[in-house]
Design a protein around this motif. Structure first.
Motif, PDB file in Angstrom:
ATOM      1  N   VAL A 209       0.945  -1.255   0.032  1.00  0.00           N
ATOM      2  CA  VAL A 209       0.027  -0.066   0.097  1.00  0.00           C
ATOM      3  C   VAL A 209       0.850   1.266   0.043  1.00  0.00           C
ATOM      4  O   VAL A 209       1.835   1.293   0.864  1.00  0.00           O
ATOM      5  CB  VAL A 209      -0.949  -0.063   1.140  1.00  0.00           C
ATOM      6  N   ASP A 210       0.683   2.344  -1.048  1.00  0.00           N
ATOM      7  CA  ASP A 210       1.587   3.411  -0.894  1.00  0.00           C
ATOM      8  C   ASP A 210       0.553   4.492  -0.886  1.00  0.00           C
ATOM      9  O   ASP A 210      -0.575   4.721  -1.717  1.00  0.00           O
ATOM     10  CB  ASP A 210       2.135   3.339  -2.582  1.00  0.00           C
ATOM     11  N   PRO A 211       0.587   5.367   0.224  1.00  0.00           N
ATOM     12  CA  PRO A 211      -0.455   6.461   0.534  1.00  0.00           C
ATOM     13  C   PRO A 211       0.070   7.837  -0.407  1.00  0.00           C
ATOM     14  O   PRO A 211      -0.697   8.713  -0.531  1.00  0.00           O
ATOM     15  CB  PRO A 211      -0.130   6.838   1.883  1.00  0.00           C
ATOM     16  N   GLY A 212       1.086   7.726  -0.998  1.00  0.00           N
ATOM     17  CA  GLY A 212       1.771   8.989  -1.669  1.00  0.00           C
ATOM     18  C   GLY A 212       2.911   9.401  -1.240  1.00  0.00           C
ATOM     19  O   GLY A 212       3.452   8.954  -0.138  1.00  0.00           O
ATOM     20  N   ASN A 213       3.520  10.533  -1.598  1.00  0.00           N
ATOM     21  CA  ASN A 213       4.719  11.305  -1.134  1.00  0.00           C
ATOM     22  C   ASN A 213       4.394  12.111   0.143  1.00  0.00           C
ATOM     23  O   ASN A 213       3.709  13.023  -0.105  1.00  0.00           O
ATOM     24  CB  ASN A 213       5.571  11.926  -2.184  1.00  0.00           C
ATOM     25  N   ILE A 214       4.595  11.725   1.007  1.00  0.00           N
ATOM     26  CA  ILE A 214       4.182  12.292   2.360  1.00  0.00           C
ATOM     27  C   ILE A 214       4.995  13.618   2.628  1.00  0.00           C
ATOM     28  O   ILE A 214       4.325  14.686   3.243  1.00  0.00           O
ATOM     29  CB  ILE A 214       4.116  11.505   3.641  1.00  0.00           C
ATOM     30  N   THR A 215       6.033  13.843   1.796  1.00  0.00           N
ATOM     31  CA  THR A 215       6.860  15.118   2.084  1.00  0.00           C
ATOM     32  C   THR A 215       6.431  16.175   1.493  1.00  0.00           C
ATOM     33  O   THR A 215       6.032  17.273   2.037  1.00  0.00           O
ATOM     34  CB  THR A 215       8.514  14.836   1.521  1.00  0.00           C
ATOM     35  N   THR A 216       5.829  15.877  -0.001  1.00  0.00           N
ATOM     36  CA  THR A 216       5.250  16.925  -0.747  1.00  0.00           C
ATOM     37  C   THR A 216       3.733  16.945  -0.766  1.00  0.00           C
ATOM     38  O   THR A 216       3.070  17.688  -1.573  1.00  0.00           O
ATOM     39  CB  THR A 216       5.376  16.508  -2.198  1.00  0.00           C
ATOM     40  N   ARG A 217       3.099  15.861  -0.016  1.00  0.00           N
ATOM     41  CA  ARG A 217       1.698  15.563   0.146  1.00  0.00           C
ATOM     42  C   ARG A 217       1.161  15.427  -1.293  1.00  0.00           C
ATOM     43  O   ARG A 217       0.096  16.032  -1.699  1.00  0.00           O
ATOM     44  CB  ARG A 217       1.016  16.857   0.999  1.00  0.00           C
ATOM     45  N   THR A 218       1.722  14.585  -2.140  1.00  0.00           N
ATOM     46  CA  THR A 218       1.567  14.740  -3.708  1.00  0.00           C
ATOM     47  C   THR A 218       1.267  12.949  -3.914  1.00  0.00           C
ATOM     48  O   THR A 218       2.245  12.271  -3.492  1.00  0.00           O
ATOM     49  CB  THR A 218       2.312  15.168  -4.355  1.00  0.00           C
ATOM     50  N   SER A 219       0.204  12.705  -4.434  1.00  0.00           N
ATOM     51  CA  SER A 219       0.004  11.264  -4.893  1.00  0.00           C
ATOM     52  C   SER A 219       0.541  11.423  -6.247  1.00  0.00           C
ATOM     53  O   SER A 219       0.841  12.239  -6.899  1.00  0.00           O
ATOM     54  CB  SER A 219      -1.632  10.855  -4.803  1.00  0.00           C
ATOM     55  N   GLY A 220       0.835   9.836  -6.793  1.00  0.00           N
ATOM     56  CA  GLY A 220       1.094   9.674  -8.068  1.00  0.00           C
ATOM     57  C   GLY A 220       0.151  10.028  -9.134  1.00  0.00           C
ATOM     58  O   GLY A 220      -1.238  10.375  -8.614  1.00  0.00           O
ATOM     59  N   PRO A 221       0.356  10.530 -10.345  1.00  0.00           N
ATOM     60  CA  PRO A 221      -0.558  10.567 -11.270  1.00  0.00           C
ATOM     61  C   PRO A 221      -1.734   9.783 -11.388  1.00  0.00           C
ATOM     62  O   PRO A 221      -1.742   8.605 -11.367  1.00  0.00           O
ATOM     63  CB  PRO A 221       0.178  10.557 -12.605  1.00  0.00           C
ATOM     64  N   SER A 222      -2.799  10.409 -11.509  1.00  0.00           N
ATOM     65  CA  SER A 222      -4.275   9.806 -11.591  1.00  0.00           C
ATOM     66  C   SER A 222      -4.527   8.733 -10.403  1.00  0.00           C
ATOM     67  O   SER A 222      -5.602   8.114 -10.509  1.00  0.00           O
ATOM     68  CB  SER A 222      -4.214   8.781 -13.002  1.00  0.00           C
ATOM     69  N   ASP A 223      -3.999   9.045  -9.307  1.00  0.00           N
ATOM     70  CA  ASP A 223      -4.377   8.470  -7.947  1.00  0.00           C
ATOM     71  C   ASP A 223      -5.655   9.078  -7.378  1.00  0.00           C
ATOM     72  O   ASP A 223      -6.041   8.442  -6.268  1.00  0.00           O
ATOM     73  CB  ASP A 223      -3.126   8.269  -6.987  1.00  0.00           C
ATOM     74  N   LEU A 224      -6.033  10.261  -7.562  1.00  0.00           N
ATOM     75  CA  LEU A 224      -7.070  10.856  -7.174  1.00  0.00           C
ATOM     76  C   LEU A 224      -6.940  11.241  -5.745  1.00  0.00           C
ATOM     77  O   LEU A 224      -7.783  11.453  -4.636  1.00  0.00           O
ATOM     78  CB  LEU A 224      -8.286  10.450  -7.292  1.00  0.00           C
ATOM     79  N   THR A 225      -5.613  11.375  -5.258  1.00  0.00           N
ATOM     80  CA  THR A 225      -5.232  11.645  -3.861  1.00  0.00           C
ATOM     81  C   THR A 225      -5.440  10.603  -2.948  1.00  0.00           C
ATOM     82  O   THR A 225      -5.263  10.679  -1.679  1.00  0.00           O
ATOM     83  CB  THR A 225      -5.457  13.046  -3.251  1.00  0.00           C
ATOM     84  N   HIS A 226      -5.613   9.431  -3.365  1.00  0.00           N
ATOM     85  CA  HIS A 226      -5.929   8.285  -2.768  1.00  0.00           C
ATOM     86  C   HIS A 226      -4.648   7.349  -2.447  1.00  0.00           C
ATOM     87  O   HIS A 226      -3.951   7.417  -3.572  1.00  0.00           O
ATOM     88  CB  HIS A 226      -7.039   7.608  -3.268  1.00  0.00           C
TER      89      HIS A 226
END
Length: 377
Positions: A209-226
């Motif tokens: 499970v990958d929540p996204g980049n917590i440093t930049t508070r940015t999800s991967g492309p097309s993840d809808l911030t999920h």
């Protein structure tokens, strides 16, 4: 789409793993000081599969999760190696018959039948088409976006794995058993377990499970911030033995999570936005403008895209792996299965990592799924 004839020279080269080099680049989202332009995410609903969508061995997409694109099904290198001698023998027999026919025509004064060049249409025939019973894929990967409560979704998936591998002692009520955290905020989750499923089938299950980049508070492309979740299931027993019995399509004894509170109290970090589709991913790879990104992840590194034209999806897969190969020699295996044709390209990087890409032609569309796995210590 299947008009190209099987060519053993290309197939045997394609089934030989060779060393390759890493691509250069950065990933994990933009740096904290970068400036982004927020764009409207594409509508990918036609490429989604909802909860209870079958995966393998009775496992299903849990409630609150959405699978993007098709299941990725491919033959492991162990399975290919087990059947390669049989394939070589079948090709030798076919070549001998062709020579006998040519000699017979020559002795009778009959001019040989001219060979008409076949257009390079994609995909190729199954790599093991010469065999009466080509080996079925032994590896399956599902790529999911978590739309519901992440803690509940992950626990539901863990409960299924616990039912599948009852002797593996899977923890279903404490995420800290599999998730890393910083100041109680989850940074990544990974379960890697082996066990025996129904029918005495030895399998390996990897859940991430990958929540996204917590440093930049940015999800991967097309993840809808999920958060995004991957599930990989591979048969790891004796390759030929695994082909003799079918995997179970049912799973009994899955326990609910409602009556068992979660113990860790870990928090899922909130992402502010998705990284743009032009981001560098997979060691510097950037999605072509003609493709639509359906889902992506940083840990592990993957991208799912769909393309309007089949040839574009296949070329993207092949070129990605070639880009990690200094000599242009890569593995290739084509599987015809479940009304789909999957072409998987693979190479090992100079640092011991693996670059893999699978192009899937199905009734739903043309898909390319790219993976990069760094070397494990």
């Amino acid at each position: 789409m299947k008009s190209r004839r099987f060519r053993v020279v290309l197939s045997l080269v394609a089934l030989t793993m060779v060393a390759a080099c890493d691509g250069a680049g950065s990933e994990g989202g933009p740096s904290p000081t970068s400036t982004q332009t927020t764009t409207q995410p594409p509508d990918v609903s036609e490429h989604e599969s909802g909860p209870e969508s079958p995966i393998t061995y009775g496992l299903q997409a849990p409630k609150g999760a959405t699978q993007l694109g098709p299941l990725i099904r491919y033959r492991s290198s162990r399975l290919i190696a087990a059947y390669l001698p049989e394939l070589k023998a079948a090709q030798a027999q076919k070549d001998a018959e062709a020579r006998d026919k040519a000699n017979e025509q020559a002795s009778e004064g009959t001019p040989p039948t001219p060979t008409t060049p076949t257009p390079d249409t994609r995909p190729s025939d199954d790599s093991f088409k010469l065999l009466k019973d080509p080996p079925k894929p032994d590896s399956t990967i599902s790529l999911m976006r978590i739309d519901g409560n992440p803690t509940d979704v992950v626990r539901r998936m863990l409960s299924q794995i616990a039912a599948l591998l009852p002797d593996a002692s899977i923890v279903t009520d404490d995420l800290s058993a599999y998730c890393r955290a910083s100041q109680r905020r989850i940074t990544s989750c990974r379960l890697d377990v082996r066990g025996t499923a129904q029918g005495d089938r030895e399998i390996r299950v990897v859940l991430t499970v990958d929540p996204g980049n917590i440093t930049t508070r940015t999800s991967g492309p097309s993840d809808l911030t999920h958060p995004v979740m991957t599930l990989s299931v591979e048969y790891v027993g004796e390759p030929r033995q695994g082909q003799l019995s079918r995997e179970s399509n049912s799973l009994d004894g899955v326990k609910g999570i409602e009556d068992q509170p979660e113990k860790s109290g870990l928090i899922w970090p909130k992402m502010d936005e998705d990284a743009p589709s032009t981001s560098k991913l997979l060691n510097g790879w950037v999605a072509p403008t003609s493709a639509t990104i359906l889902l992506s992840g940083y840990h592990p590194r993957f991208v799912v895209i769909t393309a309007k034209h089949a040839v574009d999806a296949d070329v993207t897969a092949e070129q990605y792996v070639l880009g990690n190969s200094p000599n242009g020699r890569i593995t290739k295996d084509v599987v015809e299965d479940l009304n789909e044709v999957s072409t998987t390209y693979t190479t090992r990087t100079k640092n011991g990592g693996t670059a893999r890409a699978t192009y899937v032609l199905s009734a739903r569309g043309n898909y390319t799924v790219l993976f990069y796995d760094p070397a494990t210590n």
